[in-house]
Design a protein around this motif. Structure first.
Motif, short mmCIF file in Angstrom:
data_model
loop_
_atom_site.label_atom_id
_atom_site.label_comp_id
_atom_site.label_asym_id
_atom_site.label_seq_id
_atom_site.Cartn_x
_atom_site.Cartn_y
_atom_site.Cartn_z
N PRO A 1 -18.32 31.76 -22.46
CA PRO A 1 -18.83 32.08 -23.81
C PRO A 1 -17.73 32.16 -24.85
CG PRO A 1 -18.65 34.10 -22.55
CD PRO A 1 -18.23 32.99 -21.63
N PHE A 2 -16.84 31.17 -24.88
CA PHE A 2 -15.74 31.18 -25.83
C PHE A 2 -16.17 30.54 -27.15
CE2 PHE A 2 -12.58 30.91 -22.02
CZ PHE A 2 -12.87 32.23 -21.70
N GLY A 3 -15.34 30.74 -28.17
CA GLY A 3 -15.60 30.10 -29.45
C GLY A 3 -16.41 30.92 -30.43
N ALA A 4 -16.64 32.19 -30.10
CA ALA A 4 -17.47 33.06 -30.94
C ALA A 4 -18.87 32.46 -31.10
CB ALA A 4 -16.80 33.33 -32.28
N LYS A 5 -19.72 33.11 -31.88
CA LYS A 5 -21.13 32.70 -31.97
C LYS A 5 -21.29 31.26 -32.41
CE LYS A 5 -25.55 33.95 -34.09
NZ LYS A 5 -26.27 34.93 -34.94
N GLU A 6 -20.60 30.86 -33.47
CA GLU A 6 -20.75 29.50 -33.99
C GLU A 6 -20.34 28.47 -32.94
OE1 GLU A 6 -19.12 26.72 -37.70
OE2 GLU A 6 -18.63 28.86 -37.61
N GLY A 7 -19.25 28.73 -32.23
CA GLY A 7 -18.79 27.81 -31.21
C GLY A 7 -19.74 27.71 -30.04
N ARG A 8 -20.28 28.85 -29.60
CA ARG A 8 -21.22 28.85 -28.47
C ARG A 8 -22.50 28.10 -28.81
NH1 ARG A 8 -19.01 34.15 -27.90
NH2 ARG A 8 -20.57 35.10 -29.27
N VAL B 1 -18.90 22.06 -19.18
CA VAL B 1 -18.16 21.76 -20.41
C VAL B 1 -16.88 22.59 -20.41
CG1 VAL B 1 -18.21 21.93 -22.93
CG2 VAL B 1 -20.26 21.19 -21.68
N SER B 2 -15.78 21.99 -20.78
CA SER B 2 -14.51 22.71 -20.81
C SER B 2 -14.62 23.98 -21.65
CB SER B 2 -13.41 21.82 -21.39
OG SER B 2 -12.24 22.56 -21.61
N PRO B 3 -14.08 25.09 -21.18
CA PRO B 3 -14.13 26.34 -21.96
C PRO B 3 -13.49 26.19 -23.34
CG PRO B 3 -13.38 26.79 -19.73
CD PRO B 3 -13.40 25.29 -19.88
N ARG B 4 -12.56 25.25 -23.45
CA ARG B 4 -11.89 25.04 -24.74
C ARG B 4 -12.71 24.19 -25.70
NH1 ARG B 4 -8.17 24.48 -20.71
NH2 ARG B 4 -8.46 22.23 -20.64
N ALA B 5 -13.76 23.55 -25.17
CA ALA B 5 -14.58 22.66 -25.99
C ALA B 5 -15.69 23.46 -26.67
CB ALA B 5 -15.16 21.54 -25.13
N THR B 6 -15.32 24.23 -27.67
CA THR B 6 -16.30 25.04 -28.39
C THR B 6 -16.76 24.31 -29.64
OG1 THR B 6 -14.62 26.22 -29.67
CG2 THR B 6 -15.20 27.13 -27.51
N GLY B 7 -18.01 24.56 -30.01
CA GLY B 7 -18.58 23.85 -31.15
C GLY B 7 -19.23 22.55 -30.71
N TYR B 8 -20.07 22.01 -31.57
CA TYR B 8 -20.86 20.83 -31.23
C TYR B 8 -20.02 19.61 -30.91
CZ TYR B 8 -23.83 16.74 -32.00
OH TYR B 8 -24.47 15.53 -31.86
N GLU B 9 -19.11 19.25 -31.79
CA GLU B 9 -18.35 18.00 -31.61
C GLU B 9 -17.47 18.05 -30.36
OE1 GLU B 9 -18.76 15.24 -33.04
OE2 GLU B 9 -19.98 15.81 -34.77
N ALA B 10 -16.79 19.17 -30.15
CA ALA B 10 -15.90 19.28 -29.00
C ALA B 10 -16.69 19.27 -27.69
CB ALA B 10 -15.07 20.57 -29.10
N ARG C 1 -25.98 23.18 -28.63
CA ARG C 1 -26.68 22.06 -29.29
C ARG C 1 -26.28 20.73 -28.65
NH1 ARG C 1 -26.08 19.16 -34.40
NH2 ARG C 1 -24.24 20.37 -34.97
N ALA C 2 -25.00 20.60 -28.31
CA ALA C 2 -24.53 19.37 -27.65
C ALA C 2 -25.14 19.24 -26.26
CB ALA C 2 -23.01 19.38 -27.56
N LEU C 3 -25.31 20.37 -25.58
CA LEU C 3 -25.90 20.36 -24.24
C LEU C 3 -27.38 19.96 -24.30
CD1 LEU C 3 -24.46 21.05 -21.61
CD2 LEU C 3 -25.42 23.36 -21.74
N VAL C 4 -28.10 20.49 -25.27
CA VAL C 4 -29.51 20.14 -25.45
C VAL C 4 -29.65 18.65 -25.74
CG1 VAL C 4 -31.54 20.49 -26.92
CG2 VAL C 4 -30.19 22.45 -26.18
N GLU C 5 -28.76 18.15 -26.57
CA GLU C 5 -28.77 16.72 -26.90
C GLU C 5 -28.51 15.87 -25.65
OE1 GLU C 5 -25.50 14.35 -29.17
OE2 GLU C 5 -26.83 15.24 -30.67
N ALA C 6 -27.58 16.32 -24.81
CA ALA C 6 -27.27 15.60 -23.57
C ALA C 6 -28.48 15.56 -22.64
CB ALA C 6 -26.08 16.25 -22.86
N GLN C 7 -29.23 16.64 -22.63
CA GLN C 7 -30.44 16.66 -21.79
C GLN C 7 -31.51 15.72 -22.35
OE1 GLN C 7 -32.63 20.43 -21.47
NE2 GLN C 7 -33.00 20.00 -19.31
N LYS C 8 -31.67 15.73 -23.65
CA LYS C 8 -32.68 14.87 -24.28
C LYS C 8 -32.37 13.38 -24.07
CE LYS C 8 -34.28 18.01 -27.90
NZ LYS C 8 -34.24 18.33 -29.35
N GLY D 1 -23.01 25.90 -31.19
CA GLY D 1 -22.74 24.49 -31.41
C GLY D 1 -22.61 23.74 -30.09
N ALA D 2 -21.94 24.36 -29.12
CA ALA D 2 -21.80 23.75 -27.80
C ALA D 2 -23.16 23.62 -27.12
CB ALA D 2 -20.84 24.57 -26.94
#
Length: 281
Positions: free
Chosen positions: A114-121, A80-89, A126-133, A123-124
């Motif tokens: 590990p960019f995007g601070a805690k919330e961004g990490r 995932v792009s380092p700039r894509a922090t948070g779930y939606e990105a 969560r998107a990864l887990v969803e992609a696996q599911k 959230g990202a």
């Protein structure tokens, strides 16, 4: 380490197999990426490491067909792009990678940094887990996360966030062995991948490397790849030179002894690439 070969694999926590030697596509220009990947596949590699920011995901996939192989024959990674922090990105980065690569899934998708601070990490993740599911990623993990980032993520997972840290990818070589990170991941059954296992060629002329190279009648690069394998890592050497692509696979007919490994044990912390593991936000 006896009996290993280029087709040897390790089991990931997801249950899938990962080849123990990979071919890295970092800084491989898009115009040559397909060609060198075909050469790597013809040399026997079955594990290709790309990323959204490398801009060669499509070439990593198209090379499989050009090499006369099936998609299922090759273990393909993106990040995932380092700039894509948070779930939606992060979700959009994963969608974009699949679309660009023209593949239904990646064998492994990692959070690149590990960019995007805690919330961004988180959230990202969560998107990864969803992609696996949903079958878009067979296995998931992180790259360049420090121990504090890993512990933050582990706490989130254990509190119901889902997924498992199945793979951790880091710059690893004798001058950056990262014992704390490696121990943390290995204790949890995660596979540790080593990018820049050749330290970008910056330490090849050091007396220790030269002496061990002469002793085993192997190149310094082969010594460093073998060190990585014997440390339990999955090394990802990169080269655009056909001779070196092949040469880097010739590491299964010798073994570094205990004395060699002791000589290669340094107390250095000398990254030759970026080092987001130290980021504190």
């Amino acid at each position: 380490m006896h009996g290993l070969s280029l087709v040897s694999t390790r089991k990931i926590l997801s249950g899938y197999d990962i080849p123990m030697l990979g071919y890295g596509l970092y800084q491989v220009p898009v115009e040559v990426a397909e060609d060198v990947t075909v050469k790597a596949l013809k040399a026997g590699y079955r594990h290709i490491d790309s990323a959204a920011v490398y801009r060669n995901e499509r070439e990593s996939v198209s090379a499989v067909e050009k090499a006369g192989l099936k998609r299922s024959d090759v273990f393909l990674t993106t990040k995932v792009s380092p700039r894509a922090t948070g779930y939606e990105a992060a979700k959009e980065s994963i969608r974009g990678s699949l679309e660009k690569a023209k593949t239904d899934y990646f064998d492994l998708i990692l959070l690149h940094a590990p960019f995007g601070a805690k919330e961004g990490r988180l959230g990202a993740w969560r998107a990864l887990v969803e992609a696996q599911k949903t079958g878009k990623a067979r296995s998931i993990g992180v790259s360049n996360f420090g121990v504090h980032h890993l512990e933050e993520l582990e706490e989130y997972i254990q509190s119901g966030g889902g997924g498992r840290i199945e793979v951790g990818q880091y710059e690893l070589h004798p001058w950056l062995a990262r014992a704390d990170l490696v121990d943390w991941l290995h204790k949890r059954g995660a596979v540790v991948e080593a990018y820049s296992p050749l330290a970008r060629g910056t330490r090849m002329n050091e007396p220790t490397i030269q002496a061990i190279s002469k002793k085993h009648k192997k190149t310094p690069a082969q010594i460093l790849i073998r060190w990585s394998l014997q440390k339990g890592f999955v090394p990802l050497p990169k080269s655009a030179t056909p001779e070196r692509i092949k040469e880097n696979t010739d590491v299964f007919d010798f073994e570094l002894d205990e004395h060699d490994m002791k000589l290669l044990h340094t107390e250095e912390y000398s990254p030759c690439a970026w080092d987001p593991t130290t980021q504190r936000d």
